[in-house]
Write a protein that holds these residues in place. Structure first.
Motif, PDB file in Angstrom:
ATOM      1  N   ASP A  82       1.048  -1.134  -0.268  1.00 24.37           N
ATOM      2  CA  ASP A  82      -0.062  -0.131  -0.171  1.00 24.37           C
ATOM      3  C   ASP A  82       0.972   1.389  -0.205  1.00 24.37           C
ATOM      4  OD1 ASP A  82      -1.959  -1.550  -0.017  1.00 24.37           O
ATOM      5  OD2 ASP A  82      -2.754  -1.358   1.861  1.00 24.37           O
ATOM      6  N   ALA A  83       1.772   1.197   0.371  1.00 22.59           N
ATOM      7  CA  ALA A  83       2.924   2.360   0.104  1.00 22.59           C
ATOM      8  C   ALA A  83       4.035   2.556  -1.250  1.00 22.59           C
ATOM      9  CB  ALA A  83       3.755   2.577   1.060  1.00 22.59           C
ATOM     10  N   GLY A  84       3.258   1.710  -2.157  1.00 26.43           N
ATOM     11  CA  GLY A  84       3.562   1.127  -3.697  1.00 26.43           C
ATOM     12  C   GLY A  84       5.020   0.598  -3.599  1.00 26.43           C
ATOM     13  N   THR A  85       5.321  -0.001  -2.553  1.00 26.44           N
ATOM     14  CA  THR A  85       6.448  -0.638  -2.841  1.00 26.44           C
ATOM     15  C   THR A  85       5.862  -2.567  -3.150  1.00 26.44           C
ATOM     16  OG1 THR A  85       7.980  -0.305  -0.937  1.00 26.44           O
ATOM     17  CG2 THR A  85       7.965  -2.727  -1.630  1.00 26.44           C
ATOM     18  N   LEU A  86       6.332  -2.875  -4.854  1.00 31.87           N
ATOM     19  CA  LEU A  86       6.064  -4.138  -4.989  1.00 31.87           C
ATOM     20  C   LEU A  86       6.663  -5.075  -5.658  1.00 31.87           C
ATOM     21  CD1 LEU A  86       3.424  -2.615  -7.791  1.00 31.87           C
ATOM     22  CD2 LEU A  86       2.913  -2.922  -5.303  1.00 31.87           C
ATOM     23  N   LEU A  87       8.551  -4.970  -5.978  1.00 30.83           N
ATOM     24  CA  LEU A  87       9.204  -5.775  -5.530  1.00 30.83           C
ATOM     25  C   LEU A  87       9.999  -5.138  -4.602  1.00 30.83           C
ATOM     26  CD1 LEU A  87      10.394  -8.082  -7.503  1.00 30.83           C
ATOM     27  CD2 LEU A  87      12.299  -5.758  -8.009  1.00 30.83           C
ATOM     28  N   ILE A  88       9.892  -6.777  -3.404  1.00 28.22           N
ATOM     29  CA  ILE A  88      11.158  -6.321  -1.921  1.00 28.22           C
ATOM     30  C   ILE A  88      12.061  -7.649  -1.987  1.00 28.22           C
ATOM     31  CG2 ILE A  88      11.055  -7.707   0.625  1.00 28.22           C
ATOM     32  CD1 ILE A  88       8.219  -6.538   0.272  1.00 28.22           C
ATOM     33  N   ARG A  89      13.461  -7.121  -2.642  1.00 29.19           N
ATOM     34  CA  ARG A  89      15.256  -7.625  -1.723  1.00 29.19           C
ATOM     35  C   ARG A  89      14.863  -8.434  -0.255  1.00 29.19           C
ATOM     36  NH1 ARG A  89      21.433  -7.475  -2.034  1.00 29.19           N
ATOM     37  NH2 ARG A  89      20.565  -6.023  -0.675  1.00 29.19           N
ATOM     38  N   ASP A  90      14.200  -9.649   0.031  1.00 25.65           N
ATOM     39  CA  ASP A  90      14.168  -9.826   1.759  1.00 25.65           C
ATOM     40  C   ASP A  90      15.886  -9.822   2.063  1.00 25.65           C
ATOM     41  OD1 ASP A  90      13.569 -11.377   3.905  1.00 25.65           O
ATOM     42  OD2 ASP A  90      11.652 -11.712   3.483  1.00 25.65           O
ATOM     43  N   ALA A  91      15.942  -9.604   2.612  1.00 22.43           N
ATOM     44  CA  ALA A  91      17.139  -9.530   2.621  1.00 22.43           C
ATOM     45  C   ALA A  91      17.630 -10.222   4.491  1.00 22.43           C
ATOM     46  CB  ALA A  91      17.805  -7.944   3.246  1.00 22.43           C
ATOM     47  N   GLY A  92      17.205 -12.112   4.588  1.00 17.08           N
ATOM     48  CA  GLY A  92      17.511 -12.385   5.319  1.00 17.08           C
ATOM     49  C   GLY A  92      15.930 -12.795   6.484  1.00 17.08           C
ATOM     50  N   SER A  93      15.432 -13.833   5.892  1.00 18.23           N
ATOM     51  CA  SER A  93      14.043 -13.654   7.278  1.00 18.23           C
ATOM     52  C   SER A  93      14.075 -15.590   7.452  1.00 18.23           C
ATOM     53  CB  SER A  93      12.799 -13.290   6.381  1.00 18.23           C
ATOM     54  OG  SER A  93      11.896 -13.773   7.105  1.00 18.23           O
ATOM     55  N   PRO A  94      14.342 -15.422   8.770  1.00 16.09           N
ATOM     56  CA  PRO A  94      13.822 -17.032   9.048  1.00 16.09           C
ATOM     57  C   PRO A  94      12.477 -17.874   8.609  1.00 16.09           C
ATOM     58  CG  PRO A  94      13.330 -15.822  10.853  1.00 16.09           C
ATOM     59  CD  PRO A  94      13.703 -15.171   9.685  1.00 16.09           C
ATOM     60  N   SER A  95      11.778 -17.246   8.898  1.00 13.44           N
ATOM     61  CA  SER A  95      10.452 -17.425   8.146  1.00 13.44           C
ATOM     62  C   SER A  95       9.908 -17.887   6.733  1.00 13.44           C
ATOM     63  CB  SER A  95       8.865 -16.218   8.489  1.00 13.44           C
ATOM     64  OG  SER A  95       9.378 -16.840   9.655  1.00 13.44           O
ATOM     65  N   ASP A  96       9.150 -18.562   6.582  1.00 12.14           N
ATOM     66  CA  ASP A  96       9.015 -19.236   5.090  1.00 12.14           C
ATOM     67  C   ASP A  96       7.828 -18.889   4.439  1.00 12.14           C
ATOM     68  OD1 ASP A  96       8.685 -20.764   2.455  1.00 12.14           O
ATOM     69  OD2 ASP A  96       7.713 -22.926   3.532  1.00 12.14           O
ATOM     70  N   THR A  97       7.976 -17.790   3.376  1.00 14.98           N
ATOM     71  CA  THR A  97       6.833 -16.662   2.825  1.00 14.98           C
ATOM     72  C   THR A  97       7.151 -17.426   2.189  1.00 14.98           C
ATOM     73  OG1 THR A  97       9.086 -15.214   2.638  1.00 14.98           O
ATOM     74  CG2 THR A  97       7.975 -14.915   4.200  1.00 14.98           C
TER      75      THR A  97
END
Length: 363
Positions: A82-97
């Protein structure tokens, strides 16, 4: 053709910093610059259109305590969208998304797997915490698990010295980065301090997160090797608060964090002036809230990066760096529409008129 969903964007479509079209069609979720024969317009949007913004340092599935449930991950992704971010480079997460990939109403994510940190040298519950002899093995695992990126923790508080310190021996990172590259993955690293940077860059790293420790000695090295930085200035703004919290136990660390904060804008501007690629990232998902992409662009401008370059760092340039399309013919119709020209004033990014994902208006 007439049975497919059709969107018509009218006004000004920014294909690049200078390339502008008067309209765009989205048919079946894909961009077209020709009106489809026999198409029936189902939605029309007017305004200034940009490719969906990029947050190149974000953490979906993570909060200050560690992994979160799917409902919280969904809320994080929706806030960014909703802020306009439609592409994310997820720079590290322990969750399976990975389930997010099946949702056409959520941002697209490029994952770097889980952080890889030295034992007891990072935030609890975030990372694989290992010793140098295991680094190559864990990098290989995350390279296979991620989407072409691996995330290391390059430095952190060393309790023995009471200050920031590099986490890995030179030989370990050389072998680990070589293995990631062999598997087709790029490597990035969290780095606040000065002394971790030269070894990482000379070992072949592709990007550095935060990069507050850049100096006159290491900036030319970054520029020569083409190593990008993602400064996350909205996160660096929290350094004084962090320093105050650690003052009694780690005064050297606290003083160091304050100094890094004080020179943050000069550091980023010097990097840009030297030709180092700079991209937008917020570090949302740890202690920071999501949806801060516009604030980070504004911070880059405050640091002295020209507005058009700061805009490219979250739009065309960032997508090109990550190997994803912008708004060329046949690309996924992921775009954000604004009331006025964001090239003239990047503050416009804080108020999207419409969010379009896969050719559908969703916000």
């Amino acid at each position: 053709m007439s049975d497919q969903p059709v969107l018509h964007v009218r006004g000004r479509v920014l294909l690049g910093p200078e390339e502008v079209r008067d309209e765009l069609w989205a048919v079946g979720g894909l961009v077209s610059y020709e009106r489809p024969a026999g198409a029936r317009e189902v939605t029309t949007v007017d305004g200034w259109a940009l490719p969906g913004l990029v947050d190149a340092h974000c953490h979906v599935g993570l909060d200050q305590h560690g992994p979160v449930d799917d409902a919280t991950s969904e809320k994080q992704a929706l806030t960014d969208r909703d802020a306009g971010t439609l592409l994310i480079r997820d720079a590290g997460s322990p969750s399976d998304t990975r389930w997010i990939d099946d949702r056409e109403d959520l941002p697209k994510i490029i994952r770097a797997g889980r952080h890889i940190a030295r034992t007891r040298r990072y935030i609890r519950n975030y990372a694989h915490e290992i010793e140098p002899d295991d680094l190559v093995e864990y990098v290989a695992h995350e390279a296979r698990r991620g989407d072409g990126w691996v995330k290391l923790v390059g430095d952190w508080l060393d309790r023995d010295s009471g200050d920031l310190g590099a986490c890995w021996p030179r030989g370990a990172v050389e072998a680990a980065i070589a293995e990631a590259h062999r598997l087709g993955a790029r490597v990035t690293a969290h780095c606040f301090a000065e002394d971790s940077l030269r070894d990482l860059v000379e070992a072949g790293i592709d990007c550095i997160e935060h990069a507050t420790g850049l100096t006159e000695e290491t900036i030319p090295l970054f520029a020569e090797r083409g190593v990008a930085i993602v400064p996350t200035l909205v996160n660096i703004a929290t350094f004084p608060q962090l320093a105050a919290g650690g003052e009694d136990k780690f005064p050297r660390w606290s003083d160091h964090m304050r100094r890094l904060h004080e020179r943050r804008y000069d550091t980023v501007r010097a990097a840009y002036d030297a030709g180092i690629p700079v991209f937008v990232g917020t570090d949302a998902g740890g202690s920071l809230s999501h949806g801060l992409v516009a604030a980070e662009v504004a911070e880059l401008v405050k640091a002295g990066i020209p507005p058009l370059e700061a805009l490219s760092a979250t739009a065309w340039g960032a997508r090109r760096w990550l190997g994803r399309p912008s708004l060329e013919e046949g690309a996924p119709a992921d775009l954000v529409v604004y009331e006025s020209d964001p090239r003239a004033d990047v503050r416009v990014l804080a108020a999207p008129r419409a969010i379009v994902l896969n050719g559908r208006v969703i916000g």
